[in-house]
Design a protein around this motif. Structure first.
Motif, PDB file in Angstrom:
ATOM      1  N   PHE A 210     -56.810 -51.605   7.817  1.00  0.00           N
ATOM      2  CA  PHE A 210     -56.323 -50.235   7.880  1.00  0.00           C
ATOM      3  C   PHE A 210     -57.210 -49.382   8.779  1.00  0.00           C
ATOM      4  N   LYS A 211     -58.464 -49.767   8.958  1.00  0.00           N
ATOM      5  CA  LYS A 211     -59.352 -49.032   9.845  1.00  0.00           C
ATOM      6  C   LYS A 211     -58.894 -49.128  11.293  1.00  0.00           C
ATOM      7  N   GLU A 212     -58.087 -50.152  11.599  1.00  0.00           N
ATOM      8  CA  GLU A 212     -57.601 -50.348  12.958  1.00  0.00           C
ATOM      9  C   GLU A 212     -56.257 -49.659  13.187  1.00  0.00           C
ATOM     10  N   ILE A 213     -55.684 -49.071  12.134  1.00  0.00           N
ATOM     11  CA  ILE A 213     -54.397 -48.385  12.247  1.00  0.00           C
ATOM     12  C   ILE A 213     -54.629 -46.886  12.363  1.00  0.00           C
ATOM     13  N   GLN A 214     -54.049 -46.270  13.372  1.00  0.00           N
ATOM     14  CA  GLN A 214     -54.162 -44.830  13.568  1.00  0.00           C
ATOM     15  C   GLN A 214     -53.043 -44.140  12.784  1.00  0.00           C
ATOM     16  N   THR A 215     -53.349 -43.814  11.537  1.00  0.00           N
ATOM     17  CA  THR A 215     -52.335 -43.236  10.654  1.00  0.00           C
ATOM     18  C   THR A 215     -51.830 -41.891  11.172  1.00  0.00           C
ATOM     19  N   ASP A 216     -52.711 -41.079  11.709  1.00  0.00           N
ATOM     20  CA  ASP A 216     -52.296 -39.769  12.237  1.00  0.00           C
ATOM     21  C   ASP A 216     -51.324 -39.936  13.396  1.00  0.00           C
ATOM     22  N   GLU A 217     -51.586 -40.912  14.248  1.00  0.00           N
ATOM     23  CA  GLU A 217     -50.676 -41.174  15.373  1.00  0.00           C
ATOM     24  C   GLU A 217     -49.313 -41.629  14.862  1.00  0.00           C
ATOM     25  N   LEU A 218     -49.290 -42.449  13.810  1.00  0.00           N
ATOM     26  CA  LEU A 218     -48.035 -42.895  13.210  1.00  0.00           C
ATOM     27  C   LEU A 218     -47.245 -41.695  12.694  1.00  0.00           C
ATOM     28  N   LYS A 219     -47.913 -40.789  11.992  1.00  0.00           N
ATOM     29  CA  LYS A 219     -47.228 -39.627  11.440  1.00  0.00           C
ATOM     30  C   LYS A 219     -46.707 -38.714  12.549  1.00  0.00           C
ATOM     31  N   GLU A 220     -47.505 -38.514  13.588  1.00  0.00           N
ATOM     32  CA  GLU A 220     -47.067 -37.680  14.709  1.00  0.00           C
ATOM     33  C   GLU A 220     -45.840 -38.275  15.403  1.00  0.00           C
ATOM     34  N   SER A 221     -45.820 -39.589  15.534  1.00  0.00           N
ATOM     35  CA  SER A 221     -44.686 -40.257  16.158  1.00  0.00           C
ATOM     36  C   SER A 221     -43.413 -40.062  15.345  1.00  0.00           C
ATOM     37  N   VAL A 222     -43.524 -40.173  14.016  1.00  0.00           N
ATOM     38  CA  VAL A 222     -42.359 -39.975  13.149  1.00  0.00           C
ATOM     39  C   VAL A 222     -41.835 -38.555  13.277  1.00  0.00           C
ATOM     40  N   VAL A 223     -42.724 -37.574  13.210  1.00  0.00           N
ATOM     41  CA  VAL A 223     -42.310 -36.170  13.291  1.00  0.00           C
ATOM     42  C   VAL A 223     -41.623 -35.893  14.625  1.00  0.00           C
ATOM     43  N   GLU A 224     -42.186 -36.403  15.714  1.00  0.00           N
ATOM     44  CA  GLU A 224     -41.602 -36.170  17.035  1.00  0.00           C
ATOM     45  C   GLU A 224     -40.211 -36.792  17.149  1.00  0.00           C
ATOM     46  N   LYS A 225     -40.055 -38.021  16.692  1.00  0.00           N
ATOM     47  CA  LYS A 225     -38.761 -38.697  16.833  1.00  0.00           C
ATOM     48  C   LYS A 225     -37.694 -38.070  15.942  1.00  0.00           C
ATOM     49  N   VAL A 226     -38.071 -37.623  14.754  1.00  0.00           N
ATOM     50  CA  VAL A 226     -37.114 -36.918  13.896  1.00  0.00           C
ATOM     51  C   VAL A 226     -36.691 -35.617  14.565  1.00  0.00           C
ATOM     52  N   SER A 227     -37.640 -34.924  15.177  1.00  0.00           N
ATOM     53  CA  SER A 227     -37.326 -33.676  15.868  1.00  0.00           C
ATOM     54  C   SER A 227     -36.374 -33.910  17.033  1.00  0.00           C
ATOM     55  N   VAL A 228     -36.591 -34.999  17.773  1.00  0.00           N
ATOM     56  CA  VAL A 228     -35.738 -35.314  18.918  1.00  0.00           C
ATOM     57  C   VAL A 228     -34.308 -35.608  18.479  1.00  0.00           C
ATOM     58  N   THR A 229     -34.155 -36.303  17.350  1.00  0.00           N
ATOM     59  CA  THR A 229     -32.811 -36.680  16.894  1.00  0.00           C
ATOM     60  C   THR A 229     -32.116 -35.562  16.114  1.00  0.00           C
ATOM     61  N   LYS A 230     -32.823 -34.497  15.837  1.00  0.00           N
ATOM     62  CA  LYS A 230     -32.253 -33.390  15.059  1.00  0.00           C
ATOM     63  C   LYS A 230     -31.058 -32.759  15.778  1.00  0.00           C
ATOM     64  N   SER A 231     -31.169 -32.637  17.082  1.00  0.00           N
ATOM     65  CA  SER A 231     -30.085 -32.067  17.881  1.00  0.00           C
ATOM     66  C   SER A 231     -29.783 -33.040  19.009  1.00  0.00           C
ATOM     67  N   ARG A 232     -28.664 -33.757  18.877  1.00  0.00           N
ATOM     68  CA  ARG A 232     -28.346 -34.818  19.829  1.00  0.00           C
ATOM     69  C   ARG A 232     -27.116 -34.474  20.648  1.00  0.00           C
ATOM     70  N   ILE A 233     -27.092 -34.960  21.887  1.00  0.00           N
ATOM     71  CA  ILE A 233     -25.959 -34.721  22.772  1.00  0.00           C
ATOM     72  C   ILE A 233     -25.210 -36.031  23.011  1.00  0.00           C
ATOM     73  N   LYS A 234     -23.959 -35.902  23.402  1.00  0.00           N
ATOM     74  CA  LYS A 234     -23.195 -37.075  23.801  1.00  0.00           C
ATOM     75  C   LYS A 234     -23.538 -37.390  25.245  1.00  0.00           C
ATOM     76  N   LEU A 235     -23.751 -38.646  25.533  1.00  0.00           N
ATOM     77  CA  LEU A 235     -24.118 -39.078  26.876  1.00  0.00           C
ATOM     78  C   LEU A 235     -22.873 -39.041  27.758  1.00  0.00           C
TER      79      LEU A 235
END
Length: 417
Positions: free
Chosen positions: A180-205
């Motif tokens: 677990f010392k080799e896992i960047q937990t904060d980076e994991l959480k930031e990635s989740v928050v960013e991706k959820v934010s991106v998918t919150k408002s989606r457009i049709k391609l």
């Protein structure tokens, strides 16, 4: 209960070559979905293979007794002869440092508690943390006697955006390693928050992009399973692989590297006790190497890549370790590139032809430097087209489970929105 050496000697005295693969496994896992769940597992088992005159027998048990050897002998007597059924030779692998000596329980609890911070920012469907330590060993009548302890950890999150009007696709994000010392937990959480934010408002391609960018996560979900099947020596021998040895498929280099100590798939020796080493499978686009165990190396008449994988309940099959992807061409992320982050349905692929059609629930395009979420699209093509369509690498290298790679810019695949 006997010990492996006594049983091997008994088999030798009876006129058989014998191999014993043994495993002692400890695992602690935690999950928080609608409620907390935990499990604490300890498992021990033995797989016994015997060889004589081109025949092979196998039996397994959680207790190592004479009875399991007798069952293996019974299986051998009714098996078919094959001159390639031969016990693997003695091997002296250089042992890696694969056990971090970390406690299994408390770091798992601390990691899950840290992930709970996400509940204030996104709709959390599930949080997961687990740690494993396993002792693996192989002994045989040829003088082989190898063993090592391997540790691995995993942290994962399933989350989305949810309100009275909208529910977005679930995003699964995870990190893994030896500690677990080799896992960047904060980076994991930031990635989740960013991706959820991106998918919150989606457009049709509306307009199809000229190229897509597979990020490392998408590569691990799409390209890794297709490649794993295609470079398996058994599939190449049986002409079930969509790739042909010696042919050129684009520009990338793919290396199977079981010696990377940070990867939880690495091993000093394989499931037959044979010393592992790096192997180039595709070199600058040329399909030049396959993965084998001892049997398939003999069957094909090629050097053994020591890629035998197994549990104590099975005979050795062929499997990759950490796949590393390299590309000499560098690319920048361009306006309107479709970045694919997550795919579903790879299991429906035609493995023999490499054809696939997958749903892309999480993706975005770049507009004026911003990530704009895209509604589900279907991505289809085949492995050859994908490999030949790689135009270069984008961004820095990352490791996601069994893949270490930069993002890859790809042309030639079909996108339906």
């Amino acid at each position: 209960m006997s010990d492996p050496f006594s049983l091997v000697n008994r088999a030798k005295n009876l006129g058989y070559a014998c191999e014993i693969y043994y495993v002692e496994r400890w695992e602690y896992s935690l999950a928080k979905e609608k409620q907390y769940q935990s499990s604490n597992l300890k498992e021990m088992g033995y797989g016994v293979r015997i060889f004589k005159d081109g025949r092979v027998g196998f039996a397994f048990s959680t207790d190592l007794t004479d009875e399991v050897l007798d069952r293996a002998i019974s299986v051998l007597r009714v098996s078919e002869r094959d001159p390639n059924n031969e016990i693997p030779p003695a091997s002296k692998p250089s042992l890696l440092s694969l056990d971090r000596g970390e406690d299994l329980v408390e770091p798992s609890k601390e990691t899950l508690k840290s992930l709970e911070d996400l509940q204030e920012k996104v709709n959390v469907v599930g949080l997961y943390a687990s740690a494993t330590r396993v002792k693996v060993g192989v002994v045989n009548t040829e003088g082989l006697d190898v063993s090592e302890i391997r540790s691995s950890v995993h942290a994962g999150v399933t989350a989305n955006y949810k309100d009275q009007a909208i529910v977005t696709p679930e995003i699964y994000e995870s990190r893994s390693g030896r500690s677990f010392k080799e896992i960047q937990t904060d980076e994991l959480k930031e990635s989740v928050v960013e991706k959820v934010s991106v998918t919150k408002s989606r457009i049709k391609l509306e307009t199809k992009p000229s190229r897509i960018v597979l990020n490392t996560k998408a590569i691990s979900e799409l390209l890794y399973p297709l490649l794993s099947y295609s470079v398996n020596g058994e599939n190449v021998y049986r002409k079930r692989s969509p790739l042909d040895l010696g042919q050129v498929y684009g520009m990338i280099t793919v290396v199977d590297n079981p010696r990377n100590e940070k990867s939880e798939l690495s091993r000093s020796f394989d499931g037959e006790g044979q010393a592992t080493s790096e192997r180039t499978l595709i070199g600058k686009g040329v399909f030049q190497g396959v993965l084998t165990n001892w049997y398939w190396s003999r069957k094909m008449g090629v050097p053994n890549s020591a890629s035998a994988v197994r549990s104590y309940m099975s005979t050795p099959s062929v499997g990759p370790s950490l796949m590393q992807i390299f590309c000499d061409e560098k690319q920048e992320l361009e306006e309107n590139d479709l970045v694919v982050d997550q795919v579903q349905g790879v299991h429906t692929s035609n493995w023999d032809t490499g054809e696939f059609g997958v749903v892309v629930p999480v993706a975005w395009v770049v507009r004026k430097g911003e990530k704009v979420g895209v509604r589900e699209v279907v991505l289809s093509g085949d492995l050859k087209t994908l490999l030949r369509g790689v135009k270069g690498e984008v961004g820095s290298r990352k490791r996601v489970w069994a893949i270490e790679s930069p993002d890859l810019a790809v042309e030639g695949l079909t996108i339906v929105s």
